[in-house]
Design a protein around this motif. Structure first.
Motif, PDB file in Angstrom:
ATOM      1  N   LEU A  26       0.817  -1.220   0.000  1.00  0.00           N
ATOM      2  CA  LEU A  26       0.000   0.000   0.000  1.00  0.00           C
ATOM      3  C   LEU A  26       0.853   1.273   0.000  1.00  0.00           C
ATOM      4  O   LEU A  26       0.675   2.129  -0.868  1.00  0.00           O
ATOM      5  CB  LEU A  26      -0.991  -0.038   1.173  1.00  0.00           C
ATOM      6  N   PRO A  27       1.805   1.431   0.931  1.00  0.00           N
ATOM      7  CA  PRO A  27       2.643   2.640   0.845  1.00  0.00           C
ATOM      8  C   PRO A  27       3.557   2.638  -0.380  1.00  0.00           C
ATOM      9  O   PRO A  27       3.845   3.709  -0.926  1.00  0.00           O
ATOM     10  CB  PRO A  27       3.460   2.604   2.143  1.00  0.00           C
ATOM     11  N   THR A  50      -5.297  -3.336  -2.077  1.00  0.00           N
ATOM     12  CA  THR A  50      -4.342  -2.834  -3.076  1.00  0.00           C
ATOM     13  C   THR A  50      -5.096  -2.407  -4.343  1.00  0.00           C
ATOM     14  O   THR A  50      -4.717  -1.429  -4.992  1.00  0.00           O
ATOM     15  CB  THR A  50      -3.269  -3.882  -3.431  1.00  0.00           C
ATOM     16  N   ASN A  51      -6.170  -3.112  -4.661  1.00  0.00           N
ATOM     17  CA  ASN A  51      -6.929  -2.739  -5.858  1.00  0.00           C
ATOM     18  C   ASN A  51      -7.648  -1.403  -5.666  1.00  0.00           C
ATOM     19  O   ASN A  51      -7.731  -0.602  -6.603  1.00  0.00           O
ATOM     20  CB  ASN A  51      -7.895  -3.860  -6.251  1.00  0.00           C
ATOM     21  N   ILE A  52      -8.127  -1.143  -4.453  1.00  0.00           N
ATOM     22  CA  ILE A  52      -8.755   0.163  -4.187  1.00  0.00           C
ATOM     23  C   ILE A  52      -7.693   1.270  -4.260  1.00  0.00           C
ATOM     24  O   ILE A  52      -7.939   2.354  -4.791  1.00  0.00           O
ATOM     25  CB  ILE A  52      -9.464   0.160  -2.819  1.00  0.00           C
ATOM     26  N   MET A  53      -6.512   0.982  -3.754  1.00  0.00           N
ATOM     27  CA  MET A  53      -5.430   1.982  -3.827  1.00  0.00           C
ATOM     28  C   MET A  53      -5.116   2.309  -5.294  1.00  0.00           C
ATOM     29  O   MET A  53      -4.990   3.482  -5.663  1.00  0.00           O
ATOM     30  CB  MET A  53      -4.190   1.433  -3.117  1.00  0.00           C
ATOM     31  N   ALA A  94      -5.202   2.991   4.331  1.00  0.00           N
ATOM     32  CA  ALA A  94      -3.927   3.360   3.701  1.00  0.00           C
ATOM     33  C   ALA A  94      -4.073   4.460   2.661  1.00  0.00           C
ATOM     34  O   ALA A  94      -3.072   4.941   2.146  1.00  0.00           O
ATOM     35  CB  ALA A  94      -3.299   2.122   3.066  1.00  0.00           C
ATOM     36  N   SER A  95      -5.325   4.897   2.366  1.00  0.00           N
ATOM     37  CA  SER A  95      -5.473   5.986   1.398  1.00  0.00           C
ATOM     38  C   SER A  95      -4.722   7.224   1.894  1.00  0.00           C
ATOM     39  O   SER A  95      -4.297   8.050   1.106  1.00  0.00           O
ATOM     40  CB  SER A  95      -6.950   6.304   1.174  1.00  0.00           C
ATOM     41  N   TYR A  96      -4.518   7.310   3.237  1.00  0.00           N
ATOM     42  CA  TYR A  96      -3.803   8.500   3.732  1.00  0.00           C
ATOM     43  C   TYR A  96      -2.328   8.504   3.335  1.00  0.00           C
ATOM     44  O   TYR A  96      -1.668   9.527   3.450  1.00  0.00           O
ATOM     45  CB  TYR A  96      -4.029   8.756   5.214  1.00  0.00           C
ATOM     46  N   ALA A 110      -5.111  16.757  -0.753  1.00  0.00           N
ATOM     47  CA  ALA A 110      -6.348  16.697   0.028  1.00  0.00           C
ATOM     48  C   ALA A 110      -6.931  15.305  -0.164  1.00  0.00           C
ATOM     49  O   ALA A 110      -7.117  14.852  -1.293  1.00  0.00           O
ATOM     50  CB  ALA A 110      -7.328  17.753  -0.456  1.00  0.00           C
ATOM     51  N   VAL A 111      -7.188  14.619   0.944  1.00  0.00           N
ATOM     52  CA  VAL A 111      -7.703  13.241   0.857  1.00  0.00           C
ATOM     53  C   VAL A 111      -8.808  13.070   1.903  1.00  0.00           C
ATOM     54  O   VAL A 111      -8.673  13.569   3.030  1.00  0.00           O
ATOM     55  CB  VAL A 111      -6.569  12.202   1.090  1.00  0.00           C
ATOM     56  N   VAL A 112      -9.882  12.376   1.521  1.00  0.00           N
ATOM     57  CA  VAL A 112     -10.953  12.122   2.491  1.00  0.00           C
ATOM     58  C   VAL A 112     -10.377  11.323   3.654  1.00  0.00           C
ATOM     59  O   VAL A 112      -9.504  10.491   3.477  1.00  0.00           O
ATOM     60  CB  VAL A 112     -12.140  11.318   1.876  1.00  0.00           C
ATOM     61  N   LEU A 113     -10.888  11.608   4.845  1.00  0.00           N
ATOM     62  CA  LEU A 113     -10.399  10.895   6.037  1.00  0.00           C
ATOM     63  C   LEU A 113     -10.590   9.401   5.864  1.00  0.00           C
ATOM     64  O   LEU A 113     -11.642   8.956   5.405  1.00  0.00           O
ATOM     65  CB  LEU A 113     -11.160  11.363   7.276  1.00  0.00           C
ATOM     66  N   PRO A 114      -9.597   8.629   6.233  1.00  0.00           N
ATOM     67  CA  PRO A 114      -9.667   7.191   5.953  1.00  0.00           C
ATOM     68  C   PRO A 114     -10.573   6.413   6.883  1.00  0.00           C
ATOM     69  O   PRO A 114     -10.859   6.838   8.001  1.00  0.00           O
ATOM     70  CB  PRO A 114      -8.220   6.741   6.146  1.00  0.00           C
TER      71      PRO A 114
END
Ligand code: UD1
Length: 431
Positions: A26-27, A50-53, A94-96, A110-114
């Protein structure tokens, strides 16, 4: 909704191949957008997270190309937006990591809170403290994390108040191209922190000390393309090792780094399993009865919190009284009610589970409360007498690739079902 139908009671026997580490992948995916050159990543697990990332990265213009099931190419030269708002992104914590990566490369994100697994409150104050120390303005507004650097980010000395994997990783990414030297003290030492540092170094970063308490990052002007293979998944491996123990089986986990599994092998030996190690495999033989022990989850190299439900399920079948203490997340015993339905004798007081071993579990209809607890309940069902169903397996699929197929390879009677009719078919097949 998909469920697993499981007929338990058979020892798992055989060999299983472990995939790439989800928590490293993820990172590493996020960091891959930090260069304008193409990056090739191998040993990428094909799991939901991982696919969502990858989807989140596509949504801001990153080009992702799956060469084969476990190899992806990433090109971050055409990023069109520094704002990730889509609702699906919330599904993964892990989107953050996209903030650290975008802030480090473009000075703004800018990212929505995970979201992620509901295993306790998961603050991000240490991430924010780190980004601020590098010179970014950081705010939370309308459910978004907003970061913006006024000028170039500047290296700084950052002391983490607690050992945190997420913040260590996020600050490391933001600091890679900051001016001057960044020092992260009380850094997390997890194998995936080291894997990310190795990946960034292979892109031209200058990171030293990953895997120790102090990480030193000398800012470089830019990063370049690379080819990199992700480390094997410590937690997937550990889960199969405890599957061997819980079912009194004999399982060899292949494609692992035995050093990363030391705290897990030590506990398995303590409870009566035999362990054979080679360069890249570990065999777990549970021929004798299991005995009780005590365990407390700790940051690496301690016993991983992501293995806590799996060891608890196994200790539920060990003779005597065991104690499992969770010191990382406060809400990680939600599976205990489900396990109780299978005949386990467990009492939770605060952060400790007191487990009194029973001779066997009995099959029941249970629900996966989160990723690792879901996997642990599958182990319980595999060890149990009779048939179980495990609901909400989408949690398990967040982090385990082909879990049911790999278990079948070890002789498990497990199938994915979608209806009562599928369950009847499963029952007919196994009887
Ligand atoms: C990561 C892993 C997760 C694993 C955990 C611990 C990923 C995607 N997830 O989660 O599977 O269970 O490491 O090994 O890699 N904390 C704060 N403030 C912060 C950050 C963390 O107080 O800013 C606290 C948390 O509440 C928790 C502890 O620090 O009690 C550890 O958190 P952290 O290591 O950051 O976990 P994650 O990175 O969320």
């Amino acid at each position: 909704m998909e469920q697993y139908a499981i007929k338990g009671g058979n020892p798992l026997v055989g060999e299983v191949e472990i995939g790439g580490a989800k928590n490293a992948a993820l990172p590493i995916l996020a960091a891959a957008l930090m260069t304008d050159e193409t990056v090739l990543i191998e040993n990428m697990p094909d799991v939901r997270d991982t696919n969502i990332m990858l989807q989140a990265m596509e949504s801001i213009g990153v080009i992702t190309n799956r060469v084969d099931r476990h190899t992806v190419k990433i090109n971050g030269s055409q990023i069109t937006s520094l704002s990730i708002t889509a609702d699906f992104v919330k599904k993964i914590r892990a989107s953050y990591y996209l903030i650290g990566a975008l802030l480090g490369k473009c000075g703004k994100a800018a990212v929505v809170l995970p979201g992620g697994c509901n295993i306790g409150s998961r603050p991000i104050d240490q991430h924010m403290k780190g980004w601020r120390a590098l010179g970014a303005d950081v705010r939370i507004e309308h459910g978004m994390i907003l970061t913006e650097a006024k000028g170039p980010l500047k290296g700084n000395h950052i002391y983490m108040d607690m050992v945190t994997v997420g913040a260590t990783i996020n600050v490391m990414m933001a600091a890679v191209m900051a001016e001057g030297l960044t020092i992260i003290e009380n850094a997390a030492k997890e194998p995936h922190v080291v894997d990310l540092a190795n990946f960034l170094n292979s892109m031209g970063a200058n990171i030293k000390g990953a895997g120790t308490d102090i990480i030193r990052i000398k800012g470089v002007e830019k990063l370049h393309g690379t080819e990199y293979a992700i480390i094997p998944d410590q937690i997937e491996a550990g889960t199969f090792m405890f599957a061997a123990a819980a079912t009194k089986g004999d399982v060899t986990v292949k494609n692992v780094i035995p050093k990363h599994l030391e705290s897990i092998t030590a506990k398995l030996q303590e409870i009566g399993c035999e362990i054979e190690e080679s360069d890249d495999a570990v065999r777990v033989v549970a021929a004798k009865g299991l005995t009780h022990t005590q365990v407390k989850t700790l940051p690496y190299p301690g016993f991983p919190t992501d293995m806590q439900p799996q060891i608890a399920v196994t200790l539920g079948l060990a003779s005597g009284a065991s104690m499992v203490t969770e010191s990382i997340f406060e809400n990680r015993f939600k599976y205990v009610d489900e396990l109780t339905k299978m005949g386990a004798d467990v009492k939770v007081e605060g952060r400790t589970a007191f487990i009194y071993g029973v001779n066997s579990y009995t099959g029941a209809n249970i629900v996966a409360p989160d990723l690792r607890a879901g996997a642990a309940l599958v182990l319980a069902a595999l060890a149990a007498d009779g048939i179980s169903t495990v609901d909400d397996i989408r949690y398990v699929e967040r982090g385990y690739e082909d879990f049911d197929e790999k278990l079948r390879g070890l002789g498990a009677q497990i199938e994915k079902i979608e209806s009562e009719r599928d369950l009847q078919k499963f029952q007919m097949k196994i009887c």
